[in-house]
Design an enzyme around this catalytic site. Structure first.
Site, PDB file in Angstrom:
ATOM      1  NE  ARG A 144       9.169  -5.107 -16.372  1.00 53.08           N
ATOM      2  CZ  ARG A 144       8.471  -6.210 -16.595  1.00 53.08           C
ATOM      3  NH1 ARG A 144       9.091  -7.315 -17.011  1.00 53.08           N
ATOM      4  NH2 ARG A 144       7.157  -6.238 -16.422  1.00 53.08           N
TER       5      ARG A 144
ATOM      6  CG  ASP B 115       5.091 -16.307 -14.119  1.00 51.13           C
ATOM      7  OD1 ASP B 115       4.053 -16.294 -14.816  1.00 51.13           O
ATOM      8  OD2 ASP B 115       5.918 -15.387 -14.144  1.00 51.13           O
TER       9      ASP B 115
ATOM     10  CE  LYS C  35      -0.002 -15.726 -16.400  1.00 51.89           C
ATOM     11  NZ  LYS C  35       0.506 -14.351 -16.533  1.00 51.89           N
TER      12      LYS C  35
ATOM     13  NE  ARG D 164       7.022 -19.364 -15.714  1.00 52.75           N
ATOM     14  CZ  ARG D 164       8.280 -18.915 -15.649  1.00 52.75           C
ATOM     15  NH1 ARG D 164       9.229 -19.683 -15.139  1.00 52.75           N
ATOM     16  NH2 ARG D 164       8.604 -17.713 -16.083  1.00 52.75           N
TER      17      ARG D 164
HETATM   18  C1  S3P Z   1       5.508 -10.749 -16.451  1.00 47.95           C
HETATM   19  C2  S3P Z   1       4.238 -10.606 -15.932  1.00 47.95           C
HETATM   20  C3  S3P Z   1       3.317 -11.741 -15.725  1.00 47.95           C
HETATM   21  C4  S3P Z   1       4.050 -13.081 -15.738  1.00 47.95           C
HETATM   22  C5  S3P Z   1       5.029 -13.178 -16.863  1.00 47.95           C
HETATM   23  C6  S3P Z   1       6.069 -12.068 -16.791  1.00 47.95           C
HETATM   24  C7  S3P Z   1       6.329  -9.551 -16.650  1.00 47.95           C
HETATM   25  O1  S3P Z   1       2.370 -11.747 -16.774  1.00 47.95           O
HETATM   26  O2  S3P Z   1       3.121 -14.138 -15.815  1.00 47.95           O
HETATM   27  O3  S3P Z   1       5.697 -14.429 -16.836  1.00 47.95           O
HETATM   28  O4  S3P Z   1       7.548  -9.676 -16.883  1.00 47.95           O
HETATM   29  O5  S3P Z   1       5.783  -8.440 -16.585  1.00 47.95           O
HETATM   30  P1  S3P Z   1       0.986 -10.917 -16.692  1.00 47.95           P
HETATM   31  O6  S3P Z   1       1.319  -9.481 -16.739  1.00 47.95           O
HETATM   32  O7  S3P Z   1       0.211 -11.371 -17.897  1.00 47.95           O
HETATM   33  O8  S3P Z   1       0.361 -11.352 -15.401  1.00 47.95           O
END
Ligand code: S3P
Length: 434
Positions: A28, A317, A344, A389
């Site tokens: 981000r 996660d 995932k 993971r």
């Molecule tokens: C993330 C959101 C999660 C997470 C991923 C990172 C993020 O995914 O599992 O590792 O940075 O917004 P989901 O939005 O699919 O739950």
């Protein structure tokens, strides 16, 4: 050639460690700095394959990004409307976050884009983001079945929406909000359960007006982002492997320094404590607007639990690591409502269930969870299916199994945790490249 690991019974997990920067925040920070006015610096940036892929894509789109040193980036923002299209495809590698958030960012541009990924990412659902983006007026297509690549056509303009998100997903929320920056009027997202709020917090840090509270966010399109300096805390999800390992290996006493403690990320801490873990938080501080703390973990025997449903999004996660903890606890652990794990980096419910069963764990995989009977593990040869993971979680299992655990296809650990092998070995793991 596949990179495989060999793990065996290790000593206690001890010492003081620091894990790399947060993956979600690093993605981000790059994206918002790229479309800000002015030059931003990022420190503590995760030097992982996922976040480096995002940096490369932004460079392809005309953003100058300098790397003065490891974990540092200087991003010369081009402003909200300054990105430039390219003919070549934009390769997100293994990164679901990269692909989904970039799709949001690119949906309202006056140039077309093609987002592609590796074989694992190419199996992951993108319909969940193309639905709100199409409703906003984006001209966006996937391969059949809602799978990548994602083709984004030149935008004819986006309209804000009030999106009631059917899945608890920070990536869907973030893609919608990023598209909302380019939309006319207001965009809001309502979530079924609150998810990580880094996009919202970071937009505010870049001076963009946004209202948000757990489970809800709203912004107006057409504003400006002001460059800022971002200090990325350590990734709780990377620390998580060490929290579980030090809890499980007798005699352990480990300090994990300056871990990001955003409450939308620390569900595993609550789960481990319910199981009997001894983890204390010290020196709570703030870093880049995020809470951080040193976590001291000492060995403690664990007992099985029925996982409270409200913890699920806050530890989404961490299930591969929790599965290992449950397999070595006394009694039964029941996990429900985690069908999301099937989409995932691998089908984590199936892959972890198969892996632990191969190591002698009694376990029943259900459609949306698992019932895990704790006990002991023996050695074996297990495929991580290229899921970072899963590979790291099985390395923990190897520290306690009676016999060698060979873990196949571990190269993708570099997507989120470069240096894992070194930190793990230095803190007491018995783990080598096979
Ligand atoms: C993330 C959101 C999660 C997470 C991923 C990172 C993020 O995914 O599992 O590792 O940075 O917004 P989901 O939005 O699919 O739950």
């Amino acid at each position: 050639m596949s990179l495989d690991w060999k793990a065996s019974r290790g000593g206690p997990v001890t010492g003081v460690i620091e894990v790399p920067g947060d993956k979600s925040i690093s993605h981000r920070a790059l994206m918002l700095a790229a479309i800000a006015d002015g030059t931003s610096t990022i420190s503590g940036f995760l030097e992982g394959e996922d976040t480096r892929a995002t940096a490369r894509i932004l460079q392809q789109l005309g953003v100058r990004i300098d790397t003065p040193g490891p974990g540092q980036r200087v991003v010369h923002g081009v402003g909200l409307h300054g990105l430039k299209g390219v003919d070549s495809e934009l390769d997100c590698g293994n990164a679901g976050t990269g692909m989904r958030l970039l799709a949001g960012l690119l949906a309202g541009q006056s140039f077309p884009s093609l987002l592609v990924g590796d074989p694992s990412l190419s199996r992951r659902p993108m319909g969940r983001i193309t639905t709100p983006l199409s409703q906003m007026g984006a001209r966006i297509e996937t391969r059949e079945g809602g799978l990548p690549p994602i083709t984004i056509h030149v935008s004819n303009g986006l309209q804000g929406i009030d999106y009631k998100c059917p899945v608890a997903s920070a990536q869907v929320k973030s893609a919608t909000l990023l598209a909302g920056l380019y939309a006319q009027g207001e965009t809001s997202v309502l979530e079924p359960q609150p998810t990580r709020d880094y996009t919202e917090r970071m937009l505010a840090a870049f001076g963009y007006p946004i209202q948000f509270k757990p489970g809800f966010a709203r912004l107006q399109g057409g504003g400006n982002l002001r460059a800022t300096d971002v200090s990325v805390p350590s990734d709780f999800s990377s620390a998580a492997f060490f929290l579980v390992a030090a809890t499980l290996v007798p005699g352990s006493d480990l300090l994990v320094r300056r871990v990001g403690m955003n409450p939308r990320r620390t569900g595993l801490l609550a789960a481990l404590r319910l199981m009997g873990a001894d983890i204390s938080e010290q020196g709570l501080a703030e870093q880049g607007g995020e809470p951080v703390a040193d976590l001291r973990v000492r060995y403690a025997p664990l007992r099985g639990i029925s996982l409270p449903a409200e913890l699920v999004p806050d530890m989404i996660d961490e299930f591969p690591a929790l599965f290992v903890a449950a397999a070595l606890a006394s009694g039964v652990t029941r996990i429900e409502g985690v069908a999301e794990l099937r989409v995932k980096e691998s089908d984590r419910l199936a892959v972890m269930s198969k892996a632990l069963a191969a190591l002698g764990c009694k376990l029943e995989e259900t459609t949306d969870g698992a019932v895990i009977e704790g006990g002991s593990l023996h050695g074996g040869r297990i495929d991580s299916h290229g899921d970072h993971r899963i590979a790291m979680s099985l390395a923990i299992a190897g520290q306690l199994a009676a016999g060698y655990v060979e873990i196949l296809d571990c190269a993708n650990v570099d997507t989120s945790f470069p240096g894992f092998l070194d930190i793990a070995s230095a803190s007491g793991f018995s783990l080598q490249v096979a």
